[in-house]
Design a protein around this motif. Structure first.
Motif, PDB file in Angstrom:
ATOM      1  N   PRO A  22       0.818  -1.220   0.000  1.00 17.39           N
ATOM      2  CA  PRO A  22       0.000   0.000   0.000  1.00 17.39           C
ATOM      3  C   PRO A  22       0.850   1.267   0.000  1.00 17.39           C
ATOM      4  O   PRO A  22       0.518   2.242  -0.673  1.00 17.39           O
ATOM      5  CB  PRO A  22      -0.816  -0.142   1.295  1.00 17.39           C
ATOM      6  CG  PRO A  22      -0.930  -1.615   1.510  1.00 17.39           C
ATOM      7  CD  PRO A  22       0.388  -2.177   1.041  1.00 17.39           C
ATOM      8  N   ALA A  79       2.195   1.829  -3.466  1.00 20.50           N
ATOM      9  CA  ALA A  79       1.125   2.338  -4.325  1.00 20.50           C
ATOM     10  C   ALA A  79       0.900   3.820  -4.088  1.00 20.50           C
ATOM     11  O   ALA A  79       0.758   4.604  -5.038  1.00 20.50           O
ATOM     12  CB  ALA A  79      -0.167   1.557  -4.070  1.00 20.50           C
ATOM     13  N   VAL A 137      -0.508  -1.788 -10.283  1.00 14.71           N
ATOM     14  CA  VAL A 137      -1.307  -1.576  -9.085  1.00 14.71           C
ATOM     15  C   VAL A 137      -2.797  -1.596  -9.413  1.00 14.71           C
ATOM     16  O   VAL A 137      -3.606  -2.225  -8.719  1.00 14.71           O
ATOM     17  CB  VAL A 137      -0.921  -0.244  -8.411  1.00 14.71           C
ATOM     18  CG1 VAL A 137      -1.915   0.127  -7.314  1.00 14.71           C
ATOM     19  CG2 VAL A 137       0.488  -0.327  -7.828  1.00 14.71           C
ATOM     20  N   TYR A 150      -5.317  -4.250  -7.942  1.00 16.45           N
ATOM     21  CA  TYR A 150      -6.125  -3.764  -6.830  1.00 16.45           C
ATOM     22  C   TYR A 150      -7.291  -2.869  -7.235  1.00 16.45           C
ATOM     23  O   TYR A 150      -8.047  -2.434  -6.366  1.00 16.45           O
ATOM     24  CB  TYR A 150      -5.245  -2.986  -5.848  1.00 16.45           C
ATOM     25  CG  TYR A 150      -4.108  -3.811  -5.297  1.00 16.45           C
ATOM     26  CD1 TYR A 150      -4.346  -4.937  -4.529  1.00 16.45           C
ATOM     27  CD2 TYR A 150      -2.786  -3.460  -5.576  1.00 16.45           C
ATOM     28  CE1 TYR A 150      -3.304  -5.695  -4.041  1.00 16.45           C
ATOM     29  CE2 TYR A 150      -1.733  -4.209  -5.076  1.00 16.45           C
ATOM     30  CZ  TYR A 150      -1.992  -5.332  -4.303  1.00 16.45           C
ATOM     31  OH  TYR A 150      -0.956  -6.082  -3.823  1.00 16.45           O
ATOM     32  N   LEU A 158      -6.843  -2.148  -1.557  1.00 16.29           N
ATOM     33  CA  LEU A 158      -5.566  -2.742  -1.171  1.00 16.29           C
ATOM     34  C   LEU A 158      -5.695  -3.760  -0.042  1.00 16.29           C
ATOM     35  O   LEU A 158      -4.692  -4.174   0.531  1.00 16.29           O
ATOM     36  CB  LEU A 158      -4.589  -1.634  -0.760  1.00 16.29           C
ATOM     37  CG  LEU A 158      -4.209  -0.682  -1.890  1.00 16.29           C
ATOM     38  CD1 LEU A 158      -3.428   0.499  -1.344  1.00 16.29           C
ATOM     39  CD2 LEU A 158      -3.424  -1.400  -2.960  1.00 16.29           C
TER      40      LEU A 158
END
Length: 238
Positions: free
Chosen positions: A84, A87, A173, A177, A222
């Motif tokens: 996370p 990201a 990403v 996600y 996430l």
């Protein structure tokens, strides 16, 4: 749907086999059938597709080059697992860089550039209307390409290279996600960005770009999810 073993396909050689394995693995990663962090053993991949470890290694190297797989010395290959925090850093970096790119693009944009953007948006709209296993991946790629086109118009080669890496990481990403249903919203925001660029309105363009990046990040989920074993994720017979 089960897939045939690559080694039994009629292909020109090892390069074709490696590309086919790459395509199957990439679909499994983007579709999240393979969880982030899942180990991709050369021997298991080779056995599943009935190819040598050399061919399997080549396929995994392709995925590593795209940022979908990470290779660790003496440990092997794993599905990339951006944290996370990583990201957030990707999108924070985009917020710093893309407004500067937008400013340069406003000063340099030509009518031919505007037409190229318009054609790209028509392609995005076409992809949004499609269904199928490759549709989501194509939408993500098209969205990233829009931002790379903006970087190209900006004319700064260094910033463009930064953007290429950031878009690759963003796409990973988002593929891993991103929640479903956001693509049409993103397409609409691209249309607004193009309108501001056409008007050479730097302030409006920068604001829309930042809003769009915020929207992309807000769409991420996430939370950890369980993935399947390699054989099951590839939907191969036991």
């Amino acid at each position: 749907m089960n897939i045939a073993r690559v080694g039994n396909d009629r292909m020109d050689g090892a390069e074709d086999r490696a590309q086919a394995i790459h395509d199957h693995l990439r679909d499994a990663i983007v579709d999240r059938r393979l969880a982030p962090g899942a180990k991709l053993s050369e021997s298991e991949v080779g056995a599943l597709f009935d190819v040598s470890r050399t061919v399997a290694r080549s396929a995994l190297q392709m995925l590593a080059f795209e940022g979908l797989v990470r290779s660790e010395r003496n440990r092997g290959a794993f599905v990339a697992n951006p944290s996370p925090e990583e990201a957030r850093q990707v999108f924070a970096s985009r917020r710093l860089i893309e407004p500067a790119i937008a400013t340069e693009a406003c000063a340099r944009v030509t009518q031919a550039d505007i037409e190229a953007f318009a054609e790209h948006l028509r392609e995005e709209a076409r992809l949004l209307s499609e269904r199928g296993p490759n549709a989501r991946r194509a939408e993500i790629k098209a969205s990233g390409d829009f931002h790379l086109l903006l970087a190209s118009v900006g004319g700064n080669a260094i910033l463009k290279r930064f953007m290429e890496e950031l878009i690759a990481r963003s796409s990973l990403v988002i593929a891993l996600y991103g929640k479903s249903g956001a693509s049409s919203c993103g397409h609409g925001e691209h249309e607004g960005i193009l309108a501001a660029l056409r008007d050479r309105d730097v302030q409006r363009l920068s604001g829309l770009v930042l809003h769009h990046i915020d929207h992309l990040e807000a769409d991420l989920d996430l939370r950890p999810k369980d993935g399947l074993a390699l054989r099951d994720a590839l939907q191969m017979p036991g």
